[in-house]
Design an enzyme around this catalytic site. Structure first.
Site, PDB file in Angstrom:
ATOM      1  N   GLU A 142      32.777  24.417 -45.360  1.00  9.91           N
ATOM      2  CA  GLU A 142      31.868  23.504 -46.043  1.00  9.91           C
ATOM      3  C   GLU A 142      31.785  23.844 -47.527  1.00  9.91           C
ATOM      4  OE1 GLU A 142      27.292  21.763 -45.547  1.00  9.91           O
ATOM      5  OE2 GLU A 142      27.994  23.421 -44.285  1.00  9.91           O
ATOM      6  N   GLY A 151      19.988  21.062 -45.449  1.00 11.87           N
ATOM      7  CA  GLY A 151      18.724  21.305 -44.789  1.00 11.87           C
ATOM      8  C   GLY A 151      18.685  22.627 -44.060  1.00 11.87           C
ATOM      9  N   ALA A 152      19.865  23.082 -43.563  1.00 11.26           N
ATOM     10  CA  ALA A 152      19.894  24.304 -42.762  1.00 11.26           C
ATOM     11  C   ALA A 152      20.742  25.414 -43.368  1.00 11.26           C
ATOM     12  CB  ALA A 152      20.411  23.986 -41.353  1.00 11.26           C
ATOM     13  N   SER A 153      21.577  25.108 -44.338  1.00 11.94           N
ATOM     14  CA  SER A 153      22.402  26.154 -44.945  1.00 11.94           C
ATOM     15  C   SER A 153      22.629  25.858 -46.416  1.00 11.94           C
ATOM     16  CB  SER A 153      23.756  26.261 -44.222  1.00 11.94           C
ATOM     17  OG  SER A 153      24.551  25.112 -44.472  1.00 11.94           O
ATOM     18  N   THR A 154      23.100  26.872 -47.123  1.00  8.78           N
ATOM     19  CA  THR A 154      23.465  26.706 -48.531  1.00  8.78           C
ATOM     20  C   THR A 154      24.755  27.468 -48.780  1.00  8.78           C
ATOM     21  OG1 THR A 154      22.677  26.894 -50.811  1.00  8.78           O
ATOM     22  CG2 THR A 154      22.094  28.688 -49.329  1.00  8.78           C
ATOM     23  N   GLN A 155      25.587  26.936 -49.698  1.00  7.97           N
ATOM     24  CA  GLN A 155      26.886  27.516 -49.980  1.00  7.97           C
ATOM     25  C   GLN A 155      27.062  27.758 -51.474  1.00  7.97           C
ATOM     26  OE1 GLN A 155      26.481  26.129 -46.371  1.00  7.97           O
ATOM     27  NE2 GLN A 155      26.865  24.484 -47.815  1.00  7.97           N
TER      28      GLN A 155
END
Length: 508
Positions: free
Chosen positions: A174, A215-219
């Protein structure tokens, strides 16, 4: 008496020659025009199409792309031509009703049938990539996750496209595909596209880093000039004839929705009689929250307190400084086994170059009017603090069309973004203006799906472009031949009607 007869025969012969030459002339003109028209008529576009479904934690979006079949340096020049947001929540919310996950996609897929020409639908690939929401569901209940994916697959197979699969993509994928998207849109792969000119005062380096917040992860992903000490954070790409080695990491549970849950879960110990005074909501705002629902997320389950009340009465106090303290508490910066870390012991090299921040980064900062011009970090903090200090009734009055859930969380989200970037990743006032918050550039959404299509086209064979019926040499030769033929016919006719004086010398 024979002389008139000879003259008559000669006149008849001349007439036949003129008729023949006239017919030949007309045929030559028709041939010349026909060759020119056929050779120079507009060639049909040899366009390919692709569909990518972004099944995120809060919603699903369907993106339709097109690119010329003749590729540039083995990678298709892909552009977004349509987008459709699926009604309802993300597919991970249908864990207890998996059939509804597939049904929710039908409306947008029917729209895709209207956009893509019918004769090309059978060869149009369709991919669904599920992100952090489904990663969490798989951690919670792997069987539910498989049933949801199965329902989605059955629906997508029922459409007349070339379904290629539905899967849960990794956080590293992602992040990497988001990096590809940003650099494509900024013109860093095909520089003469010049798409970066649409972003004021933005001068990209060789490549730009990518910051993605869901909403649930960050990259976080960028090309580092330093050694990448952790191989699980290193990826290699080849695009437009050039190779890239990049650093990437995805923090599951640190998307803005899950981060809010973490912040609330950490604060429950301070609740009195089921009332939780939360500084990350505007003063006067109230909501009820079920602790069973709160702890149902695998991100929060380890923080469960046995004595926690079944229902929380959350009341906002709108205190930016206290909210900042609560947010920083969800980052663990106490240990690092590498030369440099971001948080939670994760390796991160020093930040290099410019960065494009998109998805929730853009939506939140755009609401706060912090995307249109360069602002100092201190000014950004002042803006977020000012919003947090506003009474809830005043905020509702100024933004009546925004859903209450989203509107109520902008104080937390703004505070969280500032602390994630500064306290988590290490941005400072010196390099804050290296970040640009990006929504759309030239009608394409900033996100991982475009990068996915760009990488995907490396596996699609290039086709020869449509070409005129004749080669350049053949076309030129025929045009010259018929032009000379017409000139010869005209010259012959002229000589037949008007003999030069030299031909009259022998006549007495």
């Amino acid at each position: 008496m024979d002389e008139p007869k000879a003259a008559k025969q000669k006149k008849t012969w001349h007439k036949k020659v003129i008729i023949f030459l006239g017919a030949l002339f007309v045929l030559g003109v028709i041939s010349l025009v026909a060759i020119a028209v056929v050779q120079n008529k507009p060639l049909p576009k040899n366009i390919k199409y692709g569909i990518v479904l972004d099944a995120g934690s809060s919603h699903t979006s369907v993106y339709i792309y097109e690119w010329p079949a003749e590729k540039e340096n083995d990678t298709g020049v892909v552009q977004q031509i349509n987008e459709c947001k699926v009604e309802g929540n993300g597919i991970s919310s249908y864990g207890h009703e998996p059939l509804k996950a597939g049904l929710s996609l039908q409306k947008c897929m029917n729209k895709a049938r209207q956009v893509i020409p019918e004769k090309q639908q059978r060869e149009t690939p369709v991919y669904l990539g599920a992100t952090a929401g489904m990663r969490l569901l798989r951690l919670t209940n792997a069987t539910m996750a498989e049933e949801v994916l199965s329902s989605v697959e059955n629906t997508l197979r029922s459409f007349p496209f070339d379904f290629q699969g539905a899967r849960i993509i990794t956080g590293q994928e992602e992040g990497a595909y988001g990096w590809i998207t940003i650099n494509y849109l900024l013109g860093n792969f095909i520089q003469d596209s010049g798409w970066f000119k649409y972003i004021p005062n933005f001068k990209p380096t060789e490549t730009s880093g990518a910051l993605d917040l869901g909403g649930a992860s960050t990259q976080i992903t960028f090309e580092s000039k330093r050694e990448i000490e952790s191989q699980e954070n290193s990826l290699h790409f080849r695009l437009y004839g050039k190779s890239y080695d990049i650093y990437t990491h995805s923090f599951l549970c640190y998307g803005k929705d899950q981060a809010l849950r973490l912040q609330i879960a950490n604060s429950i110990k301070d609740a009195t009689d089921s009332i939780l005074l939360d500084p990350c909501f505007n003063s006067g705002y109230r909501r009820n929250a079920s602790t069973n629902d709160l702890y149902s997320s695998p991100c929060i389950s380890k923080l469960r307190i046995p004595t926690a009340p079944s229902t929380l009465d959350i009341r906002g106090t709108g205190n930016y400084q206290l909210c900042k303290r609560n947010v920083q508490a969800i980052f663990n910066r106490t240990h690092c086994t590498y030369s440099h870390c971001s948080f939670n012991g994760v390796f991160q090299p020093s930040l290099d170059g410019t960065f494009g921040a998109f998805s929730a980064y853009y939506f939140v900062m755009n609401f706060l009017n912090l995307t249109n011009e360069q602002m100092s970090l201190d000014k950004v903090k002042e803006t977020v603090e000012r919003h947090c200090s506003r009474p809830w009734d005043e905020v509702k009055k100024d933004f009546p069309k925004i859903k209450e859930k989203y509107l109520s969380e902008y104080c937390f989200s703004g505070t969280y973004i500032l602390n994630l970037l500064e306290y988590g990743y290490g941005f400072s006032s010196e390099n804050w203006n290296d970040i640009r918050f990006l929504g759309k550039i030239k009608d394409s959404d900033a996100g991982w799906t475009l990068g996915y299509m760009l990488n995907l086209t490396n596996m699609i064979p290039a086709e020869l472009p449509y070409s005129p019926p004749l080669s350049h040499a053949g076309y030129t030769g025929l045009m010259v031949f018929f032009s000379i033929l017409l000139v010869c016919i005209i010259l012959t006719c002229w000589l037949s009607f008007r003999k030069p004086k030299c031909l009259h010398k022998g006549i007495i």
